[in-house]
Design an enzyme around this catalytic site. Structure first.
Site, mmCIF file in Angstrom:
data_model
loop_
_atom_site.group_PDB
_atom_site.id
_atom_site.type_symbol
_atom_site.label_atom_id
_atom_site.label_comp_id
_atom_site.label_asym_id
_atom_site.label_seq_id
_atom_site.Cartn_x
_atom_site.Cartn_y
_atom_site.Cartn_z
ATOM 1 N N ASN A 1 2.412 -6.035 3.085
ATOM 2 C CA ASN A 1 1.578 -7.030 3.760
ATOM 3 C C ASN A 1 1.982 -8.425 3.323
ATOM 4 O OD1 ASN A 1 -0.520 -5.256 5.136
ATOM 5 N ND2 ASN A 1 -0.564 -4.498 3.043
ATOM 6 N N ARG B 1 -2.105 -11.373 8.822
ATOM 7 C CA ARG B 1 -1.524 -10.534 7.774
ATOM 8 C C ARG B 1 -0.497 -9.669 8.481
ATOM 9 N NH1 ARG B 1 -3.267 -4.823 5.874
ATOM 10 N NH2 ARG B 1 -4.556 -4.992 7.728
ATOM 11 N N GLU C 1 0.864 -1.182 0.000
ATOM 12 C CA GLU C 1 0.000 0.000 0.000
ATOM 13 C C GLU C 1 0.897 1.228 0.000
ATOM 14 O OE1 GLU C 1 -2.043 0.001 3.801
ATOM 15 O OE2 GLU C 1 -1.474 -2.075 4.073
ATOM 16 N N ASP D 1 -6.895 8.219 1.670
ATOM 17 C CA ASP D 1 -6.632 7.841 3.056
ATOM 18 C C ASP D 1 -6.029 9.054 3.758
ATOM 19 O OD1 ASP D 1 -6.589 6.166 5.251
ATOM 20 O OD2 ASP D 1 -4.565 5.448 4.838
ATOM 21 N N SER E 1 -3.403 0.543 -3.165
ATOM 22 C CA SER E 1 -3.055 -0.771 -2.605
ATOM 23 C C SER E 1 -3.046 -1.772 -3.744
ATOM 24 C CB SER E 1 -4.075 -1.215 -1.563
ATOM 25 O OG SER E 1 -4.060 -0.337 -0.472
ATOM 26 N N THR E 2 -1.901 -2.379 -3.969
ATOM 27 C CA THR E 2 -1.804 -3.342 -5.067
ATOM 28 C C THR E 2 -2.719 -4.527 -4.800
ATOM 29 O OG1 THR E 2 -0.093 -4.721 -4.059
ATOM 30 C CG2 THR E 2 0.649 -2.811 -5.361
ATOM 31 N N HIS F 1 1.491 -6.633 8.858
ATOM 32 C CA HIS F 1 1.368 -5.282 8.317
ATOM 33 C C HIS F 1 2.668 -4.561 8.629
ATOM 34 C CE1 HIS F 1 -0.619 -1.103 8.578
ATOM 35 N NE2 HIS F 1 -0.748 -1.481 7.323
#
Lengths: 64, 495
Positions: free
Chosen positions: B150, B232, B10, B86, B93-94, B234
């Site tokens: 991620n 996940r 992201e 955001d 975000s891919t 992050h």
């Protein structure tokens, strides 16, 4: 305590040619810099004007 | 056995509205997305969002969870990516990718989406105004915005084990992940140039925050997948990269290290003393020779600690293979490049020009210092630092270097163009993207792990997508060929 022994890098495995490529030209850094010199004029032509003001005006809100 | 390292990036882009007296970054960001997306925008399904959940297993006391801004512009693209506002930034975000090479392509496609958005915005803005975006992480005045990675991680791995091994990992991988910047911020000691855009902003070792008192290891526990099986991870301790080799190594090596941790393969304690301070020590030393203190005695450089991780990775590859890390081809290539880069960093970092962002930028700045006899606090250098990250093809200094053949690329530009609209074949992003391309009007909302469809009859149907590798081309392409309506698709999936 002195630097630990196991912090030695592992022996290179295969792909000798790729390692050699990085090692061989001792002057690579200088050569790259010379080539970059030739690029600077071109970069000058796309740089924003009034560097000081431009940079000062770039203010962001924090994110994430 | 480690779970497959499905991964994504992201990026919050820096945004400036030029030529306007009162620039509103939220408005500018919205304009980019509205300009790019011609079809109806797809809403985000916030039902299962839980950014306040902590991976250490407790809720925060005395503070509200991070704000979820449900009202801002949002959409999902046919390539499976999410493109939205955001805070005060446009964020891309891919889609989920199966390996580092696929992700390099998806991340580069994001840059092209932003470039096209700027063009679109120019057409609707008054004469003399322009929106410009930068793929960097700091404005040089103490404000930082993130680039987050991620990775899919096995739920059964104790979080404490991740923290212990990831702290030295994030402290030292900066030597190849850094995007470089002039000066210091956030109260860090003055320095002319440092390796990372982000190092000065980390103030804690572990925590939930992302916007203040940033932690090196972020504990956000929001799996976007089956919560019984997966985490996940992050990662907020990374820079936005333009050099493809830097992105490739950043993702490829981190995926391998996570597999090492999951399979309990790290056989020694590589912890460093005071990781927050060590992060700055490493970043502030472009010679890559600064010693950092090890928890079990002695000192070593960041590169020496990286050799330790590489040695473990080579052993892991020999014994286990790289099935979990995107397969053998990418895994082997990552190992070789990692080894070559560490060797070069030890001998002479400047030889990594065109491969690592911080080296490429530093060489450019040095060339200017020499030619124009500039001091290191000259504002022209600050402009070069900023404009390196400009995403407009005609203004980006990085792109100038690419065109001059100074930058090593990993992906073909034709593949990047394809990735602007086509999803990766390998993950559930394929299902998301195909649904959207096929029946855009039927998709009411989406999330990473769900799609909500309006099939013409009440109620709306929510398709769960809790397995990140289910929904790949191999699994669902025939299904799409056989179904002519979204209702048929839902019926087939239910059967």
């Amino acid at each position: 305590m002195p630097e630990r022994e196991q912090k030695k890098k592992p022996a290179p495995k295969e792909r000798v040619e790729e390692t050699a490529e990085v090692e061989a030209p001792a002057k690579q850094g200088e050569k790259i810099k010379e080539e970059l010199d030739d690029l600077l004029d071109e970069i000058d032509s796309v740089l924003e004007e009034n560097a000081e003001e431009f940079v000062r005006n770039y203010v962001q809100k924090g994110g994430e | 056995m480690a779970v497959p390292k499905v991964c994504g990036i992201e990026t919050e882009y820096g945004v400036a509205l030029r030529g306007a007296a009162d620039a509103n970054p939220v408005l500018a960001s919205s304009m980019l997305i509205n300009g790019y997306v011609e079809h109806r925008k797809i809403g985000w399904d916030f039902d299962d969002e839980s950014p306040g959940r902590d991976a250490r297993g407790f809720a925060r006391e005395g503070a509200a969870p991070p704000e979820v801004e449900t009202h801002l512009v949002n959409t999902v693209l046919t390539n499976g990516a999410r493109y939205y506002v955001d805070h005060a930034h446009p964020e891309y975000s891919t889609p989920e990718c199966a390996d580092a090479l696929e992700l390099v392509c998806a991340d580069k496609a994001g840059e092209r989406v932003l470039a096209r958005s700027m063009q679109a915005a120019r057409r609707i803005l008054p004469e003399g105004q322009e929106i410009v975006v930068y793929k960097n992480n700091s404005d040089g005045k103490g404000n930082s915005y993130g680039t987050h990675e991620n990775y899919l991680v096995d739920r059964s791995v104790p979080f404490a084990s991740l923290v212990r091994h990831l702290l030295p990992w994030f402290v030292t991988r900066q030597v190849f992940t850094g995007a470089g910047k002039l000066g210091a911020e956030n109260g860090a000691n003055p320095v002319a140039f440092q390796i990372s855009q982000r190092a000065d902003f980390f103030e804690e070792e572990v925590g939930l925050e992302t916007t203040l008192q940033r932690p090196i290891v972020n504990t956000r526990d929001e799996p976007h997948a089956d919560p019984q099986k997966y985490r996940r991870l992050h990662v907020i301790a990374g820079d936005a990269n333009l050099c493809e080799i830097a992105t490739y190594l950043k993702v490829g090596t981190t995926a391998i290290v996570l597999a090492l941790i999951e399979d309990d393969f790290v056989d020694k304690d590589l912890s460093v003393v005071g990781p927050v301070a060590a992060m700055r020590v490493v970043s502030h030393d472009p010679t890559c020779r600064a010693p950092i203190e090890l928890a079990d005695g002695g000192t070593c450089t960041a590169v020496e600690l990286q050799w330790e991780f590489l040695r473990l990775a080579q052993k892991y590859f020999d014994e286990t293979g790289f099935e979990a890390c995107g397969g053998e081809t990418v895994g082997r290539d990552v190992l070789h490049r990692w080894e070559a880069v560490l060797g070069a960093l030890e001998r002479d970092p400047s030889t990594l020009d065109g491969r690592l962002d911080w080296v490429t930028k530093l060489n450019l700045l040095r060339a200017y210092v020499e030619r124009d006899r500039l001091s290191w606090d000259d504002s022209k250098l600050s402009l070069l630092d900023l404009q390196y990250h400009d995403i407009r093809p005609d203004r980006s200094l990085y792109e100038r270097l690419v065109r001059a053949g100074k930058v090593e690329r990993l992906v073909e530009e034709a593949d990047v163009t394809t990735a602007m609209t086509e999803p990766p074949s390998t993950t559930r992003a394929f299902f998301r993207g195909r649904c959207l391309a096929r029946w855009p009007d039927a998709i009411v909302a989406a999330n990473w792990d769900s799609l909500i469809l309006d099939v013409g009859s009440d109620p709306l149907r929510r398709i769960p997508m809790l397995e990140p590798l289910r929904g790949s081309r191999a699994m669902v392409e025939a299904l799409f060929e056989e179904c002519t309506t979204p209702a048929e698709l839902v019926a087939r999936l239910a059967s």
